[in-house]
Design a protein around this motif. Structure first.
Motif, PDB file in Angstrom:
ATOM      1  N   ASN A 292       0.859  -1.183   0.000  1.00 42.83           N
ATOM      2  CA  ASN A 292       0.000   0.000   0.000  1.00 42.83           C
ATOM      3  C   ASN A 292       0.897   1.235   0.000  1.00 42.83           C
ATOM      4  O   ASN A 292       1.418   1.639   1.036  1.00 42.83           O
ATOM      5  N   VAL A 293       1.066   1.814  -1.160  1.00 40.02           N
ATOM      6  CA  VAL A 293       1.950   2.967  -1.308  1.00 40.02           C
ATOM      7  C   VAL A 293       1.095   4.217  -1.438  1.00 40.02           C
ATOM      8  O   VAL A 293       0.534   4.506  -2.493  1.00 40.02           O
ATOM      9  N   TYR A 297      -2.548   0.613  -4.089  1.00 38.53           N
ATOM     10  CA  TYR A 297      -2.104  -0.759  -3.847  1.00 38.53           C
ATOM     11  C   TYR A 297      -1.324  -1.263  -5.050  1.00 38.53           C
ATOM     12  O   TYR A 297      -1.852  -1.359  -6.166  1.00 38.53           O
ATOM     13  N   ARG A 298      -0.066  -1.619  -4.825  1.00 36.46           N
ATOM     14  CA  ARG A 298       0.813  -2.128  -5.876  1.00 36.46           C
ATOM     15  C   ARG A 298       1.136  -3.588  -5.569  1.00 36.46           C
ATOM     16  O   ARG A 298       2.059  -3.884  -4.807  1.00 36.46           O
ATOM     17  N   ARG A 299       0.380  -4.447  -6.171  1.00 33.56           N
ATOM     18  CA  ARG A 299       0.461  -5.870  -5.861  1.00 33.56           C
ATOM     19  C   ARG A 299       1.847  -6.443  -6.133  1.00 33.56           C
ATOM     20  O   ARG A 299       2.319  -7.324  -5.415  1.00 33.56           O
ATOM     21  N   HIS A 300       2.501  -5.938  -7.155  1.00 33.71           N
ATOM     22  CA  HIS A 300       3.772  -6.525  -7.578  1.00 33.71           C
ATOM     23  C   HIS A 300       4.968  -5.660  -7.172  1.00 33.71           C
ATOM     24  O   HIS A 300       5.969  -5.601  -7.883  1.00 33.71           O
ATOM     25  N   MET A 301       4.846  -5.017  -6.039  1.00 35.90           N
ATOM     26  CA  MET A 301       5.896  -4.097  -5.591  1.00 35.90           C
ATOM     27  C   MET A 301       7.232  -4.817  -5.436  1.00 35.90           C
ATOM     28  O   MET A 301       8.273  -4.320  -5.878  1.00 35.90           O
ATOM     29  N   LEU A 302       7.224  -5.986  -4.828  1.00 35.58           N
ATOM     30  CA  LEU A 302       8.475  -6.686  -4.567  1.00 35.58           C
ATOM     31  C   LEU A 302       9.139  -7.147  -5.864  1.00 35.58           C
ATOM     32  O   LEU A 302      10.321  -6.888  -6.095  1.00 35.58           O
TER      33      LEU A 302
END
Length: 607
Positions: A292-293, A297-302
């Motif tokens: 949660n940025v 919501y950025r599901r593929h952040m990693l």
């Protein structure tokens, strides 16, 4: 659409303004609540919970300076509290893992239990050392209700108003935006943020998330360097961001290993399994929290780290590192077409060897853990659902048998009190009533009525004989689905913990979360512009409808007055294997909604 535009705008603001000071406490700093303000001794020896409650009271008393001071102290103190807990648990886990076992051979999994004993001894010492540094009363275990509010950034919902009242408009905008990151659907506060942006001294580009994780700031700096084609700096920043992300998730997972009130006295094995499942569910939320940025919501952040890294290393001529990043990315999405094309491109390079395509260790460990935990959670869910279904069938058979026996006993008997249709408001059903042996004869304005039924729009679901006492009944359908949805949203935004009577946090069951909003608090929030006046009007309107219905149902010929009105939300706490039973009395609900939102009304006759 408005919500989307606002949040995306601010995401851009944060991206371009990453040097803003946040509330993050460095690893080597421990906050001493007794020394946070040398001139003010009022914070001494107060626990975080007491400090939070005092801050709320300062807010309600309109002591804006004290409100700002105490809520900021709570925010910093909670960070120190979390850091203490996670550091202790990490240190003790490492220490226990590195200790030689008492007995070399692992008999009946005793090595596992021995490590847990060693961890426990270490935790006792570690926690005591911290209390000696901070003060024996400074940081005790937080009540779960307060902890949840701090986790959800509810501090900033108060702070922005306190800042506004002190005319610190930029601080108010920062605090409100920080709150909205965790509550992006709060329409009222979204509109209020737009108003803050028009106030004097407020600069859009300076509005920041005060709880921005460290890895996010570094990540966006890496993106900026990448777009500027400074690939050496970008690679270094993405490596740091990746490390910080994994560390933040590890801290979150350690924090999940807290106390758990199981609410019953299980067997040894059951208690371990239940607590483990509770912690595991919490740990699975950590990645969603980190992704949660600023409300986006950025599901593929990693995995996006590996995408940036593979190209940055390629531009730097580090093909082995680039290939490892490609293979690491594919662990998260093995069928990504673009990354598979990249892999083919790299494979065609004469200098690239087949063993270059070996995923990085941290990615392998992460994916293995993710897969195992998901399979385990599915297993738990499926197996306990089967058992629960069997228990429900057994209970239903017993209930049906009991109901049949009761029905046989009542067969041929006439009810003591029949039901009658209710007359219009202002008439009394019991103005002329005579009771005979097994029947009641009721005369209303000279008309004899034997058939009592609740009006068509209100559904009677329980009477005195069902509720085990006199002068009791339960009715449904005081709300339609739209009204119910409005009050649910109203309660979500405004409710506070407790029953509102004796500050009892769990008045009915310790297995549930009990929240409510009083008319007085609702009026105060309308005054400050935090909620729509229409919601308070709806609450008062439905309260009066309940009062009128009670008055007419019992045929009271004198006016009834409320002693207390309370909009209540009751939610089962997560992590229990055993089923949760809900029971509502003296309340109204909409049959179209599963979530119990009860308006509990007490009344007295005025003499």
């Amino acid at each position: 659409m408005t919500r989307l535009v606002i949040l995306l705008f601010f995401c851009g603001v944060i991206t371009g303004s990453n040097d803003t000071v946040s509330n993050i406490i460095p690893d080597n700093v421990l906050l001493d609540l007794e020394e946070q303000n040398e001139e003010d001794t009022s914070t001494k020896n107060r626990t975080l919970n007491e400090l939070y409650e005092d801050a709320v009271h300062a807010y309600l008393d309109e002591d804006w300076g004290r409100c700002i001071q105490d809520f900021n102290a709570v925010s910093h103190g909670y960070k120190a509290y979390k850091r203490m807990i996670t550091n202790c648990r990490r240190k003790c886990r490492t220490k226990a893992a590195g200790s030689a076992p008492i007995f070399a051979e692992d008999i009946e999994d005793l090595h596992f239990y021995e490590k847990k004993v060693r961890e426990t001894l270490c935790l006792l010492t570690c926690n005591q050392e911290y209390r000696e540094i901070v003060g024996s009363k400074a940081l005790k275990m937080l009540p779960r209700e307060t902890e949840q509010k701090l986790l959800w950034n509810n501090v900033y919902e108060y702070l922005h108003i306190c800042y506004y009242q002190k005319h610190r408009y930029q601080d108010a905008a920062n605090a409100l935006f920080t709150y909205l990151v965790e509550h992006p659907k709060d329409e009222v506060n979204l509109d209020l943020l737009k108003r803050y942006l028009t106030l004097p001294g407020v600069k859009h580009e300076n509005v920041v998330n005060l709880e921005l994780p460290a890895y996010v700031s570094v990540y966006f700096k890496g993106v900026s360097s990448y777009e500027d084609e400074d690939y050496a700096e970008a690679a270094g920043l993405f490596e740091v961001s990746l490390r910080l992300y994994l560390e933040a998730e590890e801290e979150c997972r350690f924090y999940c290993e807290g106390p758990f009130d199981q609410g019953w006295h299980p067997e040894f094995t059951s208690s371990i399994a239940n607590h483990f499942a509770y912690c595991l569910k919490c740990k699975r939320v950590c990645s969603r929290t980190l992704n949660n940025v600023n409300g986006d919501y950025r599901r593929h952040m990693l995995r996006s780290h590996y995408n940036y890294l593979q190209y940055s290393y390629y531009k730097l001529g580090k093909l082995k590192a680039a290939c490892a990043a490609v293979e690491s990315f594919l662990l998260f999405d093995p069928v990504d077409k673009v990354m598979l094309q990249n892999k083919d491109y790299y494979s065609a390079k004469p200098k690239v060897k087949e063993d270059y395509f070996f995923p990085r260790e941290e990615a392998v460990n992460y994916i293995k853990r993710q897969e195992y935990e998901l399979r385990l959670l599915h297993y738990i869910s499926n197996e306990f659902s089967v058992i629960d279904e069997k228990f429900n069938k057994i209970r239903k058979r017993k209930q049906d048998k009991k109901a049949n026996n009761v029905e046989e006993e009542k067969l041929g008997q006439k009810s003591d009190i029949e039901t009658v249709p209710h007359p219009p408001s202002g008439h009394s059903l019991f103005s002329h009533m005579k009771l005979s042996n097994n029947s009641s004869t009721i005369r209303v304005e000279g008309i004899k009525i034997h058939d009592i039924r609740v009006r068509n729009d209100i559904h009677l679901i329980a009477k005195e004989e069902d509720l085990g006492g006199k002068n009791r009944y339960v009715a449904d359908d005081f709300l339609n689905s739209t009204e119910c949805e409005s009050l649910m949203q109203f309660a979500t935004m405004t409710a506070v913990e407790g029953d509102g009577y004796d500050e009892n946090k769990s008045p009915h069951s310790k297995h549930e979360k009990f929240e409510g909003i009083t008319v007085g608090r609702a009026a105060l929030m309308v005054y400050f512009g935090q909620i729509k006046p229409e919601w308070l009007e709806l609450l008062l309107e439905k309260t009066e409808k309940v009062r009128s219905h009670v008055e007419r149902y019992f045929g009271v010929d004198r006016h009834l007055y409320f002693t207390y009105t309370h909009l209540v939300c009751r939610t089962a706490l997560p992590g229990n294997f055993h089923p949760m039973h809900h029971r509502a009395s003296g309340s109204f609900r909409s049959r179209n909604r599963v979530t119990p939102i009860n308006l509990t009304c007490q009344w007295i006759e005025m003499t």
